[in-house]
Design a protein around this motif. Structure first.
Motif, PDB file in Angstrom:
ATOM      1  N   THR A   1       1.803   5.489  -7.906  1.00  0.00           N
ATOM      2  CA  THR A   1       0.685   4.815  -7.227  1.00  0.00           C
ATOM      3  C   THR A   1      -0.478   4.607  -8.186  1.00  0.00           C
ATOM      4  OG1 THR A   1      -0.398   6.843  -6.471  1.00  0.00           O
ATOM      5  CG2 THR A   1       1.354   5.921  -5.069  1.00  0.00           C
ATOM      6  N   GLU A   2      -1.337   3.683  -7.823  1.00  0.00           N
ATOM      7  CA  GLU A   2      -2.583   3.416  -8.543  1.00  0.00           C
ATOM      8  C   GLU A   2      -3.670   3.119  -7.520  1.00  0.00           C
ATOM      9  OE1 GLU A   2      -1.084   1.444 -12.747  1.00  0.00           O
ATOM     10  OE2 GLU A   2      -1.228   0.163 -10.981  1.00  0.00           O
ATOM     11  N   SER A   3      -4.870   3.594  -7.784  1.00  0.00           N
ATOM     12  CA  SER A   3      -5.977   3.396  -6.854  1.00  0.00           C
ATOM     13  C   SER A   3      -6.902   2.288  -7.357  1.00  0.00           C
ATOM     14  CB  SER A   3      -6.775   4.704  -6.707  1.00  0.00           C
ATOM     15  OG  SER A   3      -7.848   4.527  -5.800  1.00  0.00           O
TER      16      SER A   3
ATOM     17  N   ASN B   1      -4.877   3.075  -2.203  1.00  0.00           N
ATOM     18  CA  ASN B   1      -3.793   3.424  -3.114  1.00  0.00           C
ATOM     19  C   ASN B   1      -2.657   2.427  -2.959  1.00  0.00           C
ATOM     20  OD1 ASN B   1      -4.992   5.715  -4.230  1.00  0.00           O
ATOM     21  ND2 ASN B   1      -4.271   7.034  -2.579  1.00  0.00           N
TER      22      ASN B   1
ATOM     23  N   GLU C   1       0.848  -1.182   0.000  1.00  0.00           N
ATOM     24  CA  GLU C   1       0.000   0.000   0.000  1.00  0.00           C
ATOM     25  C   GLU C   1       0.889   1.239   0.000  1.00  0.00           C
ATOM     26  OE1 GLU C   1      -3.927   1.745   2.309  1.00  0.00           O
ATOM     27  OE2 GLU C   1      -2.502   0.513   3.401  1.00  0.00           O
TER      28      GLU C   1
ATOM     29  N   GLU D   1       2.218  10.627  -6.986  1.00  0.00           N
ATOM     30  CA  GLU D   1       1.073  10.032  -7.687  1.00  0.00           C
ATOM     31  C   GLU D   1       1.502   9.180  -8.878  1.00  0.00           C
ATOM     32  OE1 GLU D   1      -1.883  12.800  -8.801  1.00  0.00           O
ATOM     33  OE2 GLU D   1      -2.281  13.512  -6.757  1.00  0.00           O
TER      34      GLU D   1
END
Length: 616
Positions: free
Chosen positions: A297-299, A311, A287, A294
């Motif tokens: 990361t990926e949500s 995320n 996580e 950003e």
């Protein structure tokens, strides 16, 4: 004394014939037409009251039920008339509604005493028993994209280890684009990455700010990835089909990007598609921390918790490819879970990632490739257009309490069935590229029954012609040859049943050919006896010489044919293999019956007796 066997030979022949009779008997008990009710993904539940109503409605429609059998995962309703199967299935489907799979089936009716001896009927192929035929198409572009994404993740990790700053990574067609703060960082990264990835073509990109690097796969690398994808998918699909317990399935490549899967005896197409066509895989990711950029990361949403998201880091710790074994079990609260064992490389990567991130959350990301189908009109014809898409959702997010190794478990699953399916997919291996159903065809049991009738008719006609020829040509000795031929057919059926060989329409052709070839040995022997009689030998001496001197020719001819059958089996596929199996077994049984059984019958009938004239 001429033409006498020792007692042990008679007993051996008798034992072989008795075993053959016992293990060929199950084939005289035809399978019962049946309708099978199972769950469409969740736990199976069908109360007795509802089942009684189903039986009453079938009886009101004049559908004769033989019996109803129930187990933990399904209900099997045996019918007396195969013509009632489709009507019964439609009525049950309409009555139960969604949530159930109602499929045609064929249920074995072998008596219990034969089953206790491990006797079972021959396995029938798709053309005789019915089943499902799938034509699957492998998404080659997705295979290339997946490989590039894995490479991009490895590149980012390498750059971080070497403290080379980069801004973002993008996969476009067959290329990876990377942005850097300046040309110096780009050149340093290019030199470092090209050492680990020599199958890429490198080019500098001009940017308004900073510098860019393009890395494109060569044509040879693309072809290698695509070949690997379809070969890996073949292996995975074979493993999945084996997990389904289907006898003699067919999984083979067709053309550059397609795979054919045939599952004889499977009428539950929903269950087969759920396992064969599933392209599920897992990714284990950390996580993201609140201060993570950003771009890294990926949500993702949680699979069964509407509105909840998390995320995750873009970098993947390991994927389902590293799973060496997976089994379903239950935790201390009775909730389903999947116990996972990793291979050596996966265990090392997992340990390295978790030992430095104790107290941080790790997510299990469930990835499934699907297609949306819509029908459009093109040039006045309806055409099915398939649009592939990928669903990614989190099935587990847990805190790392200690460094993990080769074994751990996944929780947060909805049902035992979901846990069992996930364990099966992981255990059999993930697909290297998504696959889509280009064609689906179900062959019903009724069509298979017609093929069986025609096959049996051809065997009877071929057998009668051989019997008539032997009787006309060799008279009393023709009777002996025909008795040996009947024993040969019994032993052939028994051998195929014991070995679990699959009988197909080409296999029936092999049986017909075997019947014709089985009397070859007796023809050679009887003609040799005639020649010996013409030279002036007595009847007993002629019989002895005929059998002794014809053996060499018989063995030579049959071994040659056996080698041809083995070659056909090794290089052939599907129907050719079915023909080769029955032909090979038929050669072995015909040599035994033609040489030993027929001579035993001759010895018992006239051996050692004063015979002045032979009816041959």
């Amino acid at each position: 004394m001429l033409n006498r066997y020792p007692l042990w030979k008679y007993l051996l022949i008798l034992l072989v014939v008795l075993v053959g009779l016992i293990y060929s008997l199950p084939n005289l008990f035809p399978e019962d037409p049946a309708v099978q009710i199972s769950s469409d993904g969740g736990d199976f539940s069908l109360d007795e009251r509802r089942l009684d109503r189903l039986e009453s409605s079938l009886a009101d429609a004049d559908i004769d039920i033989q019996s109803v059998e129930r187990d933990a995962n399904s209900v099997l309703i045996r019918l007396n008339n195969p013509d009632d199967q489709i009507q019964a299935r439609d009525m049950i489907s309409e009555s139960l509604g969604d949530g159930y799979v109602v499929a045609l089936n064929l249920a074995q009716s072998t008596p219990a005493w034969l089953e206790s001896l491990a006797a079972s009927p021959m396995t029938l192929g798709l053309d005789l028993r019915g089943g499902v035929h799938f034509l699957l198409e492998v998404d080659m572009e997705a295979a290339v994209k997946q490989r590039l994404e894995v490479n991009a993740s490895a590149m980012r990790e390498t750059l971080r280890d070497e403290r080379i700053r980069y801004r973002n990574t993008e996969v476009v067609d067959r290329s990876i684009h990377m942005d850097f703060m300046n040309a110096e960082d780009r050149d340093q990264a290019r030199q470092l990455i090209s050492r680990d990835f020599p199958n890429l073509e490198y080019a500098n990109l001009e940017r308004d700010r900073g510098a860019g690097l393009s890395m494109t796969l060569t044509d040879a690398a693309v072809k290698e990835i695509q070949d690997y994808a379809i070969n890996q998918n073949l292996t995975t699909l074979r493993n999945r089909v084996n997990e389904l317990g289907v006898a003699e399935p067919l999984v083979q490549r067709q053309g550059p990007a397609r795979i054919v899967v045939e599952l004889p005896g499977v009428q539950d197409t929903a269950a087969a598609k759920r396992i064969v066509g599933a392209t599920a895989n897992l990714e284990f990711r950390l996580e993201a921390r609140p201060d993570t950029p950003e771009s890294e990361t990926e949500s993702y949403a949680f699979r069964n918790q509407e509105g909840r998201t998390a995320n995750l880091m873009r970098d993947v710790i390991i994927t389902g490819d590293s799973v060496s074994n997976a089994n379903r079990s239950f935790d201390q609260n009775g909730r389903p879970q999947v116990n996972i064992n990793l291979d050596g490389t996966g265990g090392t990567l997992m340990n390295r990632a978790t030992r430095t991130n104790i107290g941080r959350n790790m997510a299990v990301l469930f990835i499934e490739h699907k297609t949306r189908e819509r029908t459009v009109l093109e040039d006045g014809k309806e055409t099915v257009v398939r649009t592939p898409y990928t669903e990614r959702s989190i099935i587990s997010l847990a805190t790392i309490q200690s460094a993990l190794g080769n074994s751990f478990r996944i929780t947060g699953l909805d049902s035992p069935t979901e846990a069992a399916d996930l364990a099966l997919l992981l255990r059999s291996g993930s697909l290297a590229a998504p696959i889509y159903f280009a064609q689906e065809r179900t062959i019903g049991p009724s069509l298979g029954a017609k093929n069986i009738e025609r096959g049996i008719f051809s065997v009877i006609v071929g057998g009668l012609l051989v019997v008539a020829f032997m009787l006309i040509r060799y008279k009393a000795f023709g009777v002996i040859a025909n008795l040996a031929l009947a024993v040969n057919l019994v032993l052939l059926v028994a051998a195929m049943s014991l070995l679990g060989a699959t009988l197909t329409l080409p296999g029936i052709a092999g049986i017909v050919l075997t019947l014709g070839m089985a009397v070859d040995a007796n023809v050679l022997i009887f003609e040799r006896i005639r020649e010996e009689l013409r030279t002036g030998l007595s009847a007993q001496q002629a019989i002895h010489a005929g059998y002794e001197r014809a053996v060499t020719s018989i063995v030579d001819a049959n071994i040659t044919t056996l080698l041809v059958a083995l070659i056909l089996f090794s290089i052939g596929t599907g129907p050719v293999k079915g023909f080769a199996v029955t032909l090979s077994l038929g050669i072995l049984t015909s040599m035994f019956t033609g040489i030993m059984v027929s001579r035993a019958l001759v010895n018992l009938s006239i051996g050692g007796k004063p015979v002045k004239k032979l009816w041959i």
